[in-house]
Enzyme design. Structure first.
Site, PDB file in Angstrom:
ATOM      1  N   HIS A 115      27.688  64.969 -85.420  1.00 22.31           N
ATOM      2  CA  HIS A 115      28.769  65.933 -85.192  1.00 22.31           C
ATOM      3  C   HIS A 115      29.277  66.556 -86.497  1.00 22.31           C
ATOM      4  O   HIS A 115      30.031  67.534 -86.438  1.00 22.31           O
ATOM      5  CB  HIS A 115      29.935  65.275 -84.456  1.00 22.31           C
ATOM      6  CG  HIS A 115      29.578  64.765 -83.097  1.00 22.31           C
ATOM      7  ND1 HIS A 115      28.951  65.545 -82.149  1.00 22.31           N
ATOM      8  CD2 HIS A 115      29.748  63.535 -82.518  1.00 22.31           C
ATOM      9  CE1 HIS A 115      28.754  64.826 -81.054  1.00 22.31           C
ATOM     10  NE2 HIS A 115      29.222  63.614 -81.255  1.00 22.31           N
ATOM     11  N   ALA A 116      28.911  65.983 -87.634  1.00 23.64           N
ATOM     12  CA  ALA A 116      29.342  66.560 -88.913  1.00 23.64           C
ATOM     13  C   ALA A 116      28.599  67.878 -89.132  1.00 23.64           C
ATOM     14  O   ALA A 116      27.369  67.923 -89.119  1.00 23.64           O
ATOM     15  CB  ALA A 116      29.058  65.590 -90.052  1.00 23.64           C
TER      16      ALA A 116
END
Length: 300
Positions: A121-122
């Site tokens: 998700h980064a």
């Protein structure tokens, strides 16, 4: 040759005991691998923490510097969902370096696995969803910069869509991102991968495995990557707090064996990362994560 497995004690950062992220699973994964004989005591490959220059290949340098200084703005820290302390930042550096080392070992040996990684998700500008740095994206960018690879594929089977990885590699024809995920799960706003397979809640083992078989062999044959990064998140499990796809332990094992066999049959190196898993029972969760390592050890 035994399976190369990467681990660092710093994978388990110091966070409040009542925090909803199961940080202690990383320590227990390593313990289980030793207890069950998949790796000898002291036999882990241990990475050095990733320098800022590596991480900035996939992330904005201003954000990288904020994490290194433990000075992440409060709104970003809230989106990440972890206390952005020195310990958490150091953990992110070590986990990222762990995936880099895993990839290098895979290129040398054919297959290797991390005991962390899969922080998908980064995105380029910041972290999100318990993910500080996108370790797989950093590893791909670094290997490409060093000309160790030309093309990479990410096979993301975490229950959540790999939005950060998709965003970082949007428009990059040298990276194929494949994500099978629960359609109605986090994140609300998906970022298009090269190939997304959104799945309905409660799918269960047989339908899930068929959906995977419908896309993976063709993608491997068409794209022919130099390496595959496999995110083997166990949060599709029926018991997981954040999962919705209702897979069993047997389903996860069949999934991992299938991915490993397909990739290695094609003669492509595979770097495995553990991805998400949020069961409150740390021992059972850790053992579920080691399904990946057991599948990989069968072909190492």
């Amino acid at each position: 040759m035994s399976l190369a497995i990467v681990h660092h004690p710093a994978f388990c950062a110091d966070i409040p005991a009542a925090h909803r992220f199961p940080m202690n699973k990383f320590r227990r994964v390593a313990d289980v691998l030793v207890e069950d004989g998949l790796v000898a005591e002291g036999g882990f490959h241990r990475p050095a923490p990733a320098p800022a220059e590596w991480i900035a290949l996939a992330h904005d340098r201003a954000y990288v510097d904020q994490v290194f200084a433990a000075d992440v703005p409060a709104p970003i820290a809230r989106e990440i969902g972890l206390p952005m302390s020195e310990s958490v930042g150091f953990r992110a550096r070590c986990a990222t370096a762990g995936t880099v080392l895993t990839a290098l070992l895979a290129l040398d040996r054919g297959i290797a696995c991390n005991t962390a990684g899969g922080s998908h998700h980064a995105r380029s500008s910041q972290g999100a969803g318990f993910c500080v740095f996108n370790d797989v994206a950093v590893a791909i960018r670094l290997l490409m910069a060093d000309r160790a690879i030309r093309r990479a594929m990410v096979v993301d089977l975490d229950v959540h869509q790999g939005d950060g990885t998709a965003e970082i590699f949007a428009g990059d024809e040298a990276v194929f991102t494949l994500s099978l995920h629960a359609a109605r799960n986090y994140p609300v706003r998906k970022v298009p991968s090269t190939l997304d397979v959104p799945l309905e809640d409660g799918l269960r083992d047989a339908a899930y495995l068929q959906a995977l078989a419908d896309v993976l062999p063709a993608a491997l044959a068409r794209f022919r990557p130099d390496i595959v990064f496999y995110n083997a998140g166990v949060d599709p499990h029926e018991e997981d707090r954040l999962g919705r796809l209702s897979l069993s332990d047997e389903g996860l094992a069949a999934r991992d064996r299938y991915v490993v066999e397909q990739v290695r049959k094609a003669g492509i190196p595979l770097a495995g990362v553990i991805g998400g898993g949020y069961l409150e029972d740390i021992d059972r969760l850790a053992r579920r994560h080691t399904i990946l390592h057991r599948a990989a050890a069968e072909v190492a």
